[in-house]
Design an enzyme around this catalytic site. Sequence first.
Site, mmCIF file in Angstrom:
data_model
loop_
_atom_site.group_PDB
_atom_site.id
_atom_site.type_symbol
_atom_site.label_atom_id
_atom_site.label_comp_id
_atom_site.label_asym_id
_atom_site.label_seq_id
_atom_site.Cartn_x
_atom_site.Cartn_y
_atom_site.Cartn_z
ATOM 1 N N ALA A 1 0.707 -1.363 -0.030
ATOM 2 C CA ALA A 1 0.213 -0.116 0.089
ATOM 3 C C ALA A 1 0.819 1.160 -0.085
ATOM 4 O O ALA A 1 1.924 1.106 0.732
ATOM 5 C CB ALA A 1 -0.991 0.067 1.252
ATOM 6 N N ASP A 2 0.608 2.092 -0.795
ATOM 7 C CA ASP A 2 1.183 3.665 -0.700
ATOM 8 C C ASP A 2 0.259 4.544 0.401
ATOM 9 O O ASP A 2 1.024 5.387 0.763
ATOM 10 C CB ASP A 2 1.139 4.171 -2.193
ATOM 11 C CG ASP A 2 2.290 3.378 -2.829
ATOM 12 O OD1 ASP A 2 3.464 4.004 -3.090
ATOM 13 O OD2 ASP A 2 1.917 2.290 -3.786
#
Length: 362
Positions: free
Chosen positions: A248-249
Amino acid sequence: MTLQAIKWSMVNRQLEILDQTLLPATTSYVQIKSVEDAWHAINKMQVRGAPAIAIVGSLSLAVEILQHPGYEDKAALRQAIEDSLNYLLTARPTAVNMKTATNDIMKMVNCMNESDDCTLVKMKDSVIDLINEMLETDVADNKAIGKLGAAEILYDVPKEKSVRILTHCNTGSLATGGYGTALGVIRALHEMGKLEHVYYTETRPCNQGARLTAYELVHEKIPATLICDDMVAAVMKTKQINAVVVGADRITANGDVANKIGTYQIAILAKYHNIPFYVAAPMTSVDLKMVDGDQIVIEERSEREMTHINDKRIAAEGVTCWNPAFDVTPADLVTAIISDIGILKPLNLWGLRNYNLELQSN
């Protein structure tokens, strides 16, 4: 032994990064001598992955502080740090980790700037110590994610069985300070002897899977098979996948997840095939101030990433392209978030947000 994508020596005041745009054909390190060098390395994706972006950006600040001939006073140092961090934030907007690092550094800097007991030298040393700690913490957090994620995936699996995992993009040592997030979970399963096989996507248009994840998996002799992005449904139907694990960013307070483009459709397919869909990320990737995924700024990149491969045009001249680097997976498609502090459901994040707001109000 995991790959070393970031080489940092405080004694030699030297920071080098593995140039990921050249992999797998060429293994070459680039020296980062300034914050501006780091900005360009991040923007050009020589370094990528939300945790790695924050670490390299912060370390470049340490390089500048160490190499600076001298600051007039604490106020001048504070302003230089703030200006540098704000500049780094503009390199790539979607990932939250650089913002988290900025907040942590500025919180300490502001406190020291206002303290009469803190000297300029102590302020410089403390900032550099904090940045060093960030690198060490990231590796420790990744190993915790790997251990917790492996245990979660194996919970309902008979002891004599191994598992098959599907992953997307690159989330290993190349995307973090070391070990990896989603690939860290895969690495932990492999170390336990419980990983039968990994299927990983090519991850167009920049091929982070085919270039980078493949590079790491081959390096560590982890059993794996590369698939095209449009093969995910067929793999889920035929290959008995036990779980999907992605990175995830940015994760918002309601559990929406911004990650590499293509993640959203994989989550939908996992839901249809009744396969658990896990997001592996440190808490530095969680943005409790952002309510939901609709608020996330999605970076759009050059059409050349789609129209060319190795500088050779593959699309007709004059085509129109849309090239978002990320998409947002709704929280209701996420089985759980594998974090460094434990296995979290999306609702747990909302509870954390409310708890933090309550603390701030008091």
